[in-house]
Design a protein around this motif. Structure first.
Motif, PDB file in Angstrom:
ATOM      1  N   ASN A 195       0.824  -1.225   0.000  1.00  0.00           N
ATOM      2  CA  ASN A 195       0.000   0.000   0.000  1.00  0.00           C
ATOM      3  C   ASN A 195       0.857   1.274   0.000  1.00  0.00           C
ATOM      4  O   ASN A 195       0.558   2.239   0.730  1.00  0.00           O
ATOM      5  N   LEU A 196       1.907   1.261  -0.778  1.00  0.00           N
ATOM      6  CA  LEU A 196       2.728   2.468  -0.880  1.00  0.00           C
ATOM      7  C   LEU A 196       1.885   3.610  -1.446  1.00  0.00           C
ATOM      8  O   LEU A 196       1.049   3.411  -2.336  1.00  0.00           O
ATOM      9  N   ASN A 197       2.107   4.799  -0.902  1.00  0.00           N
ATOM     10  CA  ASN A 197       1.365   5.968  -1.403  1.00  0.00           C
ATOM     11  C   ASN A 197       2.282   7.153  -1.728  1.00  0.00           C
ATOM     12  O   ASN A 197       1.791   8.254  -1.978  1.00  0.00           O
ATOM     13  N   GLY A 198       3.596   6.924  -1.682  1.00  0.00           N
ATOM     14  CA  GLY A 198       4.515   8.012  -2.006  1.00  0.00           C
ATOM     15  C   GLY A 198       5.874   7.479  -2.402  1.00  0.00           C
ATOM     16  O   GLY A 198       6.229   6.341  -2.070  1.00  0.00           O
ATOM     17  N   ALA A 199       6.646   8.302  -3.107  1.00  0.00           N
ATOM     18  CA  ALA A 199       8.000   7.922  -3.516  1.00  0.00           C
ATOM     19  C   ALA A 199       8.930   9.113  -3.330  1.00  0.00           C
ATOM     20  O   ALA A 199       8.589  10.232  -3.724  1.00  0.00           O
ATOM     21  N   ILE A 200      10.078   8.862  -2.719  1.00  0.00           N
ATOM     22  CA  ILE A 200      11.101   9.896  -2.570  1.00  0.00           C
ATOM     23  C   ILE A 200      12.031   9.807  -3.773  1.00  0.00           C
ATOM     24  O   ILE A 200      12.656   8.770  -4.014  1.00  0.00           O
ATOM     25  N   ILE A 201      12.109  10.899  -4.519  1.00  0.00           N
ATOM     26  CA  ILE A 201      12.849  10.939  -5.782  1.00  0.00           C
ATOM     27  C   ILE A 201      13.905  12.039  -5.687  1.00  0.00           C
ATOM     28  O   ILE A 201      13.583  13.192  -5.391  1.00  0.00           O
ATOM     29  N   SER A 202      15.156  11.694  -5.969  1.00  0.00           N
ATOM     30  CA  SER A 202      16.237  12.670  -5.788  1.00  0.00           C
ATOM     31  C   SER A 202      16.748  13.269  -7.095  1.00  0.00           C
ATOM     32  O   SER A 202      17.607  14.147  -7.061  1.00  0.00           O
ATOM     33  N   SER A 203      16.248  12.812  -8.231  1.00  0.00           N
ATOM     34  CA  SER A 203      16.696  13.397  -9.498  1.00  0.00           C
ATOM     35  C   SER A 203      15.685  13.069 -10.590  1.00  0.00           C
ATOM     36  O   SER A 203      14.896  12.125 -10.479  1.00  0.00           O
ATOM     37  N   VAL A 204      15.748  13.860 -11.644  1.00  0.00           N
ATOM     38  CA  VAL A 204      14.901  13.595 -12.808  1.00  0.00           C
ATOM     39  C   VAL A 204      15.224  12.226 -13.389  1.00  0.00           C
ATOM     40  O   VAL A 204      14.334  11.487 -13.828  1.00  0.00           O
ATOM     41  N   GLU A 205      16.514  11.873 -13.392  1.00  0.00           N
ATOM     42  CA  GLU A 205      16.914  10.583 -13.951  1.00  0.00           C
ATOM     43  C   GLU A 205      16.268   9.419 -13.190  1.00  0.00           C
ATOM     44  O   GLU A 205      15.836   8.436 -13.803  1.00  0.00           O
ATOM     45  N   LEU A 206      16.175   9.536 -11.873  1.00  0.00           N
ATOM     46  CA  LEU A 206      15.558   8.468 -11.083  1.00  0.00           C
ATOM     47  C   LEU A 206      14.052   8.402 -11.328  1.00  0.00           C
ATOM     48  O   LEU A 206      13.472   7.317 -11.373  1.00  0.00           O
ATOM     49  N   LEU A 207      13.415   9.550 -11.469  1.00  0.00           N
ATOM     50  CA  LEU A 207      11.984   9.546 -11.759  1.00  0.00           C
ATOM     51  C   LEU A 207      11.719   8.886 -13.108  1.00  0.00           C
ATOM     52  O   LEU A 207      10.806   8.073 -13.246  1.00  0.00           O
ATOM     53  N   GLN A 208      12.522   9.229 -14.089  1.00  0.00           N
ATOM     54  CA  GLN A 208      12.344   8.625 -15.408  1.00  0.00           C
ATOM     55  C   GLN A 208      12.611   7.123 -15.360  1.00  0.00           C
ATOM     56  O   GLN A 208      11.887   6.339 -15.991  1.00  0.00           O
ATOM     57  N   ARG A 209      13.613   6.718 -14.604  1.00  0.00           N
ATOM     58  CA  ARG A 209      13.919   5.291 -14.477  1.00  0.00           C
ATOM     59  C   ARG A 209      12.767   4.547 -13.802  1.00  0.00           C
ATOM     60  O   ARG A 209      12.406   3.444 -14.219  1.00  0.00           O
ATOM     61  N   LEU A 210      12.189   5.151 -12.761  1.00  0.00           N
ATOM     62  CA  LEU A 210      11.040   4.520 -12.092  1.00  0.00           C
ATOM     63  C   LEU A 210       9.895   4.336 -13.085  1.00  0.00           C
ATOM     64  O   LEU A 210       9.281   3.258 -13.155  1.00  0.00           O
ATOM     65  N   TYR A 211       9.618   5.365 -13.844  1.00  0.00           N
ATOM     66  CA  TYR A 211       8.531   5.284 -14.830  1.00  0.00           C
ATOM     67  C   TYR A 211       8.834   4.205 -15.870  1.00  0.00           C
ATOM     68  O   TYR A 211       7.955   3.423 -16.243  1.00  0.00           O
ATOM     69  N   ASP A 212      10.073   4.144 -16.321  1.00  0.00           N
ATOM     70  CA  ASP A 212      10.434   3.211 -17.395  1.00  0.00           C
ATOM     71  C   ASP A 212      10.334   1.753 -16.964  1.00  0.00           C
ATOM     72  O   ASP A 212       9.985   0.891 -17.776  1.00  0.00           O
ATOM     73  N   ILE A 213      10.684   1.452 -15.708  1.00  0.00           N
ATOM     74  CA  ILE A 213      10.693   0.041 -15.318  1.00  0.00           C
ATOM     75  C   ILE A 213       9.300  -0.489 -15.007  1.00  0.00           C
ATOM     76  O   ILE A 213       9.079  -1.706 -15.043  1.00  0.00           O
ATOM     77  N   VAL A 214       8.369   0.388 -14.680  1.00  0.00           N
ATOM     78  CA  VAL A 214       7.026  -0.071 -14.311  1.00  0.00           C
ATOM     79  C   VAL A 214       6.255  -0.445 -15.575  1.00  0.00           C
ATOM     80  O   VAL A 214       6.191   0.341 -16.525  1.00  0.00           O
ATOM     81  N   PRO A 215       5.664  -1.642 -15.623  1.00  0.00           N
ATOM     82  CA  PRO A 215       4.891  -2.049 -16.806  1.00  0.00           C
ATOM     83  C   PRO A 215       3.778  -1.048 -17.103  1.00  0.00           C
ATOM     84  O   PRO A 215       3.224  -0.424 -16.200  1.00  0.00           O
ATOM     85  N   GLU A 216       3.455  -0.911 -18.367  1.00  0.00           N
ATOM     86  CA  GLU A 216       2.486   0.104 -18.790  1.00  0.00           C
ATOM     87  C   GLU A 216       1.155  -0.042 -18.061  1.00  0.00           C
ATOM     88  O   GLU A 216       0.535   0.964 -17.686  1.00  0.00           O
ATOM     89  N   ALA A 217       0.737  -1.279 -17.812  1.00  0.00           N
ATOM     90  CA  ALA A 217      -0.559  -1.496 -17.157  1.00  0.00           C
ATOM     91  C   ALA A 217      -0.574  -0.966 -15.724  1.00  0.00           C
ATOM     92  O   ALA A 217      -1.652  -0.679 -15.177  1.00  0.00           O
ATOM     93  N   ALA A 218       0.589  -0.854 -15.107  1.00  0.00           N
ATOM     94  CA  ALA A 218       0.660  -0.402 -13.715  1.00  0.00           C
ATOM     95  C   ALA A 218       0.978   1.089 -13.591  1.00  0.00           C
ATOM     96  O   ALA A 218       1.014   1.621 -12.478  1.00  0.00           O
ATOM     97  N   ARG A 219       1.174   1.760 -14.704  1.00  0.00           N
ATOM     98  CA  ARG A 219       1.548   3.183 -14.625  1.00  0.00           C
ATOM     99  C   ARG A 219       0.428   4.070 -14.073  1.00  0.00           C
ATOM    100  O   ARG A 219       0.723   5.039 -13.353  1.00  0.00           O
ATOM    101  N   PRO A 220      -0.869   3.773 -14.343  1.00  0.00           N
ATOM    102  CA  PRO A 220      -1.912   4.565 -13.673  1.00  0.00           C
ATOM    103  C   PRO A 220      -1.804   4.473 -12.150  1.00  0.00           C
ATOM    104  O   PRO A 220      -1.987   5.481 -11.445  1.00  0.00           O
ATOM    105  N   TRP A 221      -1.511   3.270 -11.617  1.00  0.00           N
ATOM    106  CA  TRP A 221      -1.303   3.151 -10.163  1.00  0.00           C
ATOM    107  C   TRP A 221      -0.073   3.940  -9.730  1.00  0.00           C
ATOM    108  O   TRP A 221      -0.116   4.646  -8.711  1.00  0.00           O
ATOM    109  N   LEU A 222       1.006   3.830 -10.505  1.00  0.00           N
ATOM    110  CA  LEU A 222       2.236   4.539 -10.139  1.00  0.00           C
ATOM    111  C   LEU A 222       1.970   6.038  -9.986  1.00  0.00           C
ATOM    112  O   LEU A 222       2.502   6.691  -9.081  1.00  0.00           O
ATOM    113  N   LYS A 223       1.118   6.570 -10.850  1.00  0.00           N
ATOM    114  CA  LYS A 223       0.862   8.010 -10.828  1.00  0.00           C
ATOM    115  C   LYS A 223      -0.099   8.421  -9.722  1.00  0.00           C
ATOM    116  O   LYS A 223      -0.378   9.621  -9.560  1.00  0.00           O
ATOM    117  N   THR A 224      -0.611   7.451  -8.958  1.00  0.00           N
ATOM    118  CA  THR A 224      -1.386   7.809  -7.762  1.00  0.00           C
ATOM    119  C   THR A 224      -0.456   8.109  -6.583  1.00  0.00           C
ATOM    120  O   THR A 224      -0.903   8.668  -5.575  1.00  0.00           O
TER     121      THR A 224
END
Length: 244
Positions: free
Chosen positions: A174-203
């Motif tokens: 039940n994670l509800n937040g992410a600590i991100i220290s750079s644009v590169e890490l945010l992009q990497r997080l987005y890239d590794i998450v399967p497309e079907a789970a990206r709506p959840w990721l953006k919550t």
């Protein structure tokens, strides 16, 4: 705010250290680095042989790997600047000299607003950073008349991860937040998450220490974004144990 349950994506050992500190104070945190680092092949003579007037460190990692490359040699005499207080502390310990840091705005824009960087005509500036990254700082300083060199002391390497299993675990936690220290890490997080789970990721709420990262998150579709005071562990702990 709702009780935070956080994904910590920083490099190791910072991710595990911060997650443990948060958990010791009753805040659920899952450490999951997305990138690792290694020394670059940059020539250390760039640092010691060019008599730079100003040396600017844009991350603590850049300081650590520059110090490693110096291998016990003294840091050159110069005016030193750091992007934030955590980097300042590391740089002061390494170079044994005073370090100037922005009062606010711990990013390239904050550095560029410093009085000592307003008139840099003919000054030689060295920027310590990892391979790649933003060009804004160098571009603006060159526009102001400075000669700018880089010492790219480390390189970022993507970790090979089982994204499907990770996302399933994060959702079960039940994670509800992410600590991100750079644009590169945010992009990497987005890239590794399967497309079907990206709506959840953006919550998830994105917690980051710079407006630039938050603006990037907004451009990618995140609606909940919060500015952290810095990347210093104690500051992050204070943020989440106070009513923000």
């Amino acid at each position: 705010m709702s009780t935070p349950r956080l994904l910590v994506t920083r490099f190791e050992p910072h991710a595990t250290r911060l997650a443990n500190i948060l958990k010791e104070h009753g805040i659920f945190a899952h450490a999951q680095p997305l990138l690792t680092m290694a020394e670059s092949t940059a020539d250390i003579d760039t640092v010691v042989a060019n008599n730079h007037d100003l040396i600017i460190a844009v991350s603590g990692n850049a300081v650590d790997y520059t110090d490693l490359a110096l291998a016990g040699k003294p840091w050159p005499i110069a005016t030193y600047l750091a992007v934030g207080n955590g980097t300042k502390t590391k740089l002061e310990q390494a170079c044994k000299q005073n370090v100037i840091v922005p009062v606010q705005g711990f990013d390239s824009e904050g550095l560029l607003a410093l009085p000592c960087l307003q008139n840099v005509t003919y000054q030689k500036v060295l920027i310590l950073r990892g391979v790649g990254g933003r060009e804004l700082l160098a571009e603006r300083l060159m526009e102001r008349g400075a000669f700018v060199n880089y010492f790219e002391s480390y390189q970022r390497i993507a970790l090979q991860l089982d994204a499907l299993s990770l996302v399933k675990q994060w959702q079960q936690e039940n994670l509800n937040g992410a600590i991100i220290s750079s644009v590169e890490l945010l992009q990497r997080l987005y890239d590794i998450v399967p497309e079907a789970a990206r709506p959840w990721l953006k919550t998830l709420t994105i917690y980051a220490p710079s407006e630039r990262i938050l603006k990037y998150a907004m451009s990618m579709g995140w609606s909940s974004r919060k500015l952290l005071p810095s990347l210093v562990d104690e500051d992050i702990l204070a943020y989440f144990t106070q009513d923000n």
